[in-house]
Write a protein that holds these residues in place. Structure first.
Motif, short mmCIF file in Angstrom:
data_model
loop_
_atom_site.label_atom_id
_atom_site.label_comp_id
_atom_site.label_asym_id
_atom_site.label_seq_id
_atom_site.Cartn_x
_atom_site.Cartn_y
_atom_site.Cartn_z
N TRP A 68 0.66 -1.14 0.00
CA TRP A 68 0.08 0.14 -0.17
C TRP A 68 1.04 1.13 -0.09
N GLN A 69 0.39 2.09 -0.74
CA GLN A 69 1.10 3.62 -1.04
C GLN A 69 0.27 4.62 -0.24
N SER A 70 1.10 5.50 0.39
CA SER A 70 0.20 6.55 0.87
C SER A 70 -0.26 7.49 -0.56
N ILE A 71 -1.49 8.21 -0.25
CA ILE A 71 -2.06 8.91 -0.84
C ILE A 71 -1.06 10.10 -1.37
N GLU A 72 -0.13 10.45 -0.48
CA GLU A 72 0.83 11.39 -0.61
C GLU A 72 1.67 11.04 -2.00
N VAL A 73 1.89 9.84 -2.22
CA VAL A 73 2.54 9.45 -3.41
C VAL A 73 1.58 9.23 -4.70
N LEU A 74 1.55 10.17 -5.76
CA LEU A 74 0.76 9.59 -6.63
C LEU A 74 1.26 8.41 -7.72
N PRO A 75 0.61 7.77 -8.16
CA PRO A 75 0.84 6.50 -9.11
C PRO A 75 1.60 7.20 -10.31
N MET A 76 0.97 8.32 -10.82
CA MET A 76 1.71 9.03 -12.05
C MET A 76 1.82 10.54 -11.93
N GLU A 77 2.75 11.15 -12.44
CA GLU A 77 2.82 12.44 -12.33
C GLU A 77 2.06 13.13 -13.43
N PRO A 78 1.80 14.53 -13.36
CA PRO A 78 1.17 15.07 -14.68
C PRO A 78 2.24 15.28 -15.65
N ASP A 79 2.14 15.17 -16.92
CA ASP A 79 3.07 15.15 -17.92
C ASP A 79 2.51 15.81 -19.27
N ALA A 80 3.19 16.82 -19.60
CA ALA A 80 2.87 17.62 -20.82
C ALA A 80 2.70 16.82 -22.15
N ASN A 81 3.30 15.54 -22.16
CA ASN A 81 3.55 14.84 -23.37
C ASN A 81 2.41 13.91 -23.34
N VAL A 82 1.63 13.63 -22.59
CA VAL A 82 0.62 12.49 -22.28
C VAL A 82 -0.68 13.23 -22.72
N VAL A 83 -1.38 12.98 -23.82
CA VAL A 83 -2.73 13.48 -23.98
C VAL A 83 -3.70 12.91 -22.95
N PHE A 84 -3.76 11.78 -22.69
CA PHE A 84 -4.73 10.99 -21.77
C PHE A 84 -4.12 9.67 -21.37
N GLU A 85 -4.02 9.43 -20.13
CA GLU A 85 -3.78 7.95 -19.70
C GLU A 85 -4.51 7.54 -18.75
N SER A 86 -5.08 6.47 -18.42
CA SER A 86 -5.63 5.97 -17.20
C SER A 86 -5.29 4.58 -16.85
N GLU A 87 -5.45 4.45 -15.61
CA GLU A 87 -5.02 3.09 -14.86
C GLU A 87 -5.63 2.70 -13.69
N THR A 88 -6.23 1.36 -13.54
CA THR A 88 -6.93 1.14 -12.70
C THR A 88 -6.09 0.58 -11.23
N TYR A 89 -6.44 1.12 -9.89
CA TYR A 89 -5.74 0.66 -8.90
C TYR A 89 -6.73 0.29 -7.91
N LEU A 90 -6.11 -0.54 -6.87
CA LEU A 90 -7.10 -1.02 -5.68
C LEU A 90 -6.77 0.25 -4.72
N VAL A 91 -7.61 0.78 -4.22
CA VAL A 91 -7.72 1.95 -3.21
C VAL A 91 -8.23 1.49 -1.95
N THR A 92 -8.24 2.20 -0.66
CA THR A 92 -8.68 2.04 0.42
C THR A 92 -8.92 3.59 1.18
N ASP A 93 -9.95 3.51 1.86
CA ASP A 93 -10.30 4.80 2.88
C ASP A 93 -9.90 4.42 4.20
N GLY A 94 -9.35 3.18 4.32
CA GLY A 94 -8.85 2.72 5.84
C GLY A 94 -9.91 1.78 6.63
N CYS A 95 -11.07 1.56 5.54
CA CYS A 95 -12.01 0.76 6.37
C CYS A 95 -12.42 -0.19 5.02
N ALA A 96 -12.82 0.30 3.93
CA ALA A 96 -13.17 -0.51 2.69
C ALA A 96 -12.04 -0.61 1.58
#
Length: 104
Positions: free
Chosen positions: A3-31
């Motif tokens: 698990w990675q803290s939300i403080e660390v983003l999976p991907m950084e903004p990039d001016a060379n990327v038109v659009f990109e999306s990836e699915t991750y597992l996430v939690t709010d501490g309960c679910a």
């Protein structure tokens, strides 16, 4: 996978990327749920953020991790070919790997 803290983003903004999306597992501490993390470059301004359509609201996510690899078929181990214990080929598997064989 860890698990990675939300403080660390999976991907950084990039001016060379038109659009990109990836699915991750996430939690709010309960679910635990899935959510897409998207990034792109709209109107010359790079952006990145969690989708508002995930199983947990973007503002409630505390941690994320990459999706695990899908399980491999117990009959062909993901190859699409079924063999007996002595190695004899028995046919094509009915799993996705057998129905959509990799090109030669």
């Amino acid at each position: 996978m860890k698990w990675q803290s939300i403080e660390v983003l999976p991907m950084e903004p990039d001016a060379n990327v038109v659009f990109e999306s990836e699915t991750y597992l996430v939690t709010d501490g309960c679910a635990v749920a899935t959510c897409d993390f998207c990034r792109g470059n709209g109107a010359g301004k790079p952006w990145a953020g969690w989708s508002m359509y995930g199983g947990i609201g973007a503002g409630l996510i505390t941690h994320w991790m990459q999706m695990p690899a899908p399980p491999r078929c117990e009959y062909c181990d993901g190859t699409g070919d079924v063999h007996s214990l002595d190695g004899e080929w028995r046919g094509t598997c009915t799993c996705p790997a057998g129905k959509n064989p990799a090109p030669l």
